[in-house]
Design a protein around this motif. Structure first.
Motif, mmCIF file in Angstrom:
data_model
loop_
_atom_site.group_PDB
_atom_site.id
_atom_site.type_symbol
_atom_site.label_atom_id
_atom_site.label_comp_id
_atom_site.label_asym_id
_atom_site.label_seq_id
_atom_site.Cartn_x
_atom_site.Cartn_y
_atom_site.Cartn_z
ATOM 1 N N VAL A 176 1.068 -1.319 0.179
ATOM 2 C CA VAL A 176 -0.284 0.242 -0.133
ATOM 3 C C VAL A 176 1.355 1.122 0.088
ATOM 4 O O VAL A 176 1.566 1.638 0.715
ATOM 5 N N SER A 177 0.617 1.666 -1.128
ATOM 6 C CA SER A 177 1.340 3.105 -1.422
ATOM 7 C C SER A 177 1.763 4.219 -0.037
ATOM 8 O O SER A 177 2.309 4.636 0.472
ATOM 9 N N GLU A 178 -0.039 4.420 0.575
ATOM 10 C CA GLU A 178 -0.194 5.572 1.111
ATOM 11 C C GLU A 178 0.408 5.147 3.045
ATOM 12 O O GLU A 178 1.113 6.096 3.495
ATOM 13 N N THR A 179 0.777 3.683 3.261
ATOM 14 C CA THR A 179 0.934 3.076 4.332
ATOM 15 C C THR A 179 2.205 2.576 4.458
ATOM 16 O O THR A 179 2.934 2.616 5.335
ATOM 17 N N GLU A 180 2.638 2.176 3.823
ATOM 18 C CA GLU A 180 3.849 1.466 3.439
ATOM 19 C C GLU A 180 3.995 0.609 4.129
ATOM 20 O O GLU A 180 4.978 -0.631 4.455
ATOM 21 N N ILE A 181 3.379 -0.432 4.061
ATOM 22 C CA ILE A 181 2.625 -1.712 4.293
ATOM 23 C C ILE A 181 2.392 -2.345 3.522
ATOM 24 O O ILE A 181 1.526 -2.632 2.330
ATOM 25 N N CYS A 182 3.100 -3.984 3.411
ATOM 26 C CA CYS A 182 3.067 -4.803 2.474
ATOM 27 C C CYS A 182 1.446 -5.815 3.583
ATOM 28 O O CYS A 182 1.891 -6.960 4.445
ATOM 29 N N VAL A 183 0.571 -6.033 1.820
ATOM 30 C CA VAL A 183 -0.830 -6.473 2.586
ATOM 31 C C VAL A 183 -0.779 -8.033 2.348
ATOM 32 O O VAL A 183 -1.878 -8.336 2.612
ATOM 33 N N ALA A 184 -0.232 -8.114 1.561
ATOM 34 C CA ALA A 184 -0.079 -9.793 0.882
ATOM 35 C C ALA A 184 0.445 -10.471 0.171
ATOM 36 O O ALA A 184 2.037 -9.486 -0.017
ATOM 37 N N GLU A 185 0.937 -11.042 0.074
ATOM 38 C CA GLU A 185 2.329 -11.832 -0.306
ATOM 39 C C GLU A 185 1.851 -13.699 -0.739
ATOM 40 O O GLU A 185 1.346 -13.889 -0.143
ATOM 41 N N LYS A 186 2.744 -14.047 -2.226
ATOM 42 C CA LYS A 186 1.891 -14.910 -2.227
ATOM 43 C C LYS A 186 3.596 -15.800 -3.076
ATOM 44 O O LYS A 186 3.791 -15.111 -4.156
ATOM 45 N N PRO A 187 4.080 -16.589 -2.739
ATOM 46 C CA PRO A 187 5.259 -17.153 -3.462
ATOM 47 C C PRO A 187 4.865 -17.636 -5.174
ATOM 48 O O PRO A 187 3.763 -18.555 -5.226
ATOM 49 N N VAL A 188 5.621 -17.628 -5.997
ATOM 50 C CA VAL A 188 5.259 -17.800 -7.763
ATOM 51 C C VAL A 188 6.150 -19.226 -7.861
ATOM 52 O O VAL A 188 7.126 -18.984 -7.738
#
Length: 366
Positions: free
Chosen positions: A131-143
């Protein structure tokens, strides 16, 4: 301050043989990430040297002493990444409960360190939602190495509450089904248009070459011996929809042209990228701002993971180790950014290692 950080993680070990509490082991791993430790042996050695300090500060219990590096590594490799992610999301609290009004940037990052026990392994690829505004990574998933980002992107989007959010993706995610999913989840999209959509790209180029834009916005930046000029132009979809070869794109309202001209040491370079958006605004400045914000994930997340946390140097690859340590690095980055001092992030990591008081404050403020 023994508030559980990893409360949603189920212990994968044989409980009859467990010597060290799961919360303690995972918290040690997070402390190691904060304190600039290179590997799990470093973590164990550091905690052994400062065991009484950490216990007195309430950072760790260590009821049965300090686990060795191999134990820490085995635990981190074996816990479920989704449960680990859910635990850290609980700590993030209200920050990710609603993404309305925010820009969610989707981009992948490769962990390039090789596992010497796995010849030919060139690192894990993880798709991040930031999220640009909060600089928080809100999801992640390995490919998976046998597939690509596009196969994972739908599940990343499905994990998020997108109502009122703008989702920006690079060309790999520019597909009708992705645009449709974002719209169905209540969000809007901004998608880079490149050669993976050749007909639509060609039509867009043709329209901009012969038609006056609705709006044009230009910025110029000078510094460090270079000048960069950016010109953003926008069109509605009227002319696009009149083309016989064009298949209507879900929710499309604006097509965008971004031209970048850079001069450095007398050398000039130019680049033009086209975008699609479901947002219906008549000011090119809005789209210019959002396009620029998209690259914040590279500068404010991926760069720090590579440089501040030396993620590419990490050799952990077995089981869930790489994914779980990556999640901890992102959470540690968020913890360090909350500190209101004049230290760089690199120096804050060093200070966490040197000062139990400062480390306690980093945990307390998170």
């Amino acid at each position: 301050m023994q508030i559980e950080i990893f409360s949603k993680v189920k212990d994968p070990r044989d409980l009859g043989k467990v010597k060290h509490e799961l919360e303690d082991v995972l918290r040690m791993a997070l402390i190691g990430v904060l304190c600039d430790c290179e590997d799990c042996d470093d973590i164990s050695d550091m905690v052994t040297d400062r065991e009484e300090e950490f216990k007195a500060a309430g950072l760790l219990k260590l009821s049965n002493g300090v686990p060795c590096g191999d134990t820490i590594l085995r635990v981190v490799e074996s816990v479920n990444p989704a449960q680990l992610r859910a635990s850290l999301d609980c700590c993030r609290g209200h920050i990710i409960e609603s993404l309305c009004g925010n820009q969610v940037i989707i981009d992948g990052k490769k962990l390039r360190g090789e596992n010497p026990r796995s010849p030919g392994c060139h690192g894990l690829y993880i798709l991040n939602a930031w999220v640009s505004e909060t600089e928080i990574c809100v999801a992640e998933k390995p490919v998976d190495g046998k597939t690509n980002e596009l196969t994972v992107l739908p599940s990343v989007l499905s994990s998020l509450w997108l109502t009122g959010a703008l989702v920006s993706v690079d060309a790999m995610g520019t597909h009708r089904n992705i645009a449709e999913q974002i719209m169905l989840q209540g969000g809007d999209y901004l998608m880079a248009l490149k050669d993976n959509q050749p007909i639509l790209k060609s039509l867009t180029e043709s329209i901009f070459s012969r038609t006056t834009p609705l709006s044009v916005y230009t910025t110029e930046e000078k510094g460090h011996g270079r000048v960069e000029k950016r010109t953003c132009s926008i069109m509605d979809t009227t002319l696009l929809e009149q083309e016989g070869m064009y298949e209507k794109w879900p929710g499309l309202k604006r097509i965008i042209k971004m031209e970048r001209e850079r001069t450095e040491n007398g050398a000039r370079s130019r680049e033009t990228i086209y975008y699609l958006s479901s947002v219906e605004k008549d000011e090119a400045s809005y789209y210019a701002m959002r396009i620029r914000a998209h690259w914040g994930i590279e500068n404010k997340l991926h760069w720090h993971l590579d440089v501040t946390f030396r993620e590419d140097m990490c050799r952990v690859r077995a089981k869930n180790g790489a994914v779980n340590f990556s999640a901890m690095r992102k959470y540690a980055l968020e913890m360090l950014k909350k500190q209101n001092d004049k230290l760089s992030l690199k120096r804050r990591r060093k200070k966490c290692m040197w000062s139990t008081e400062y480390l306690y404050k980093v945990f307390k403020d998170s």
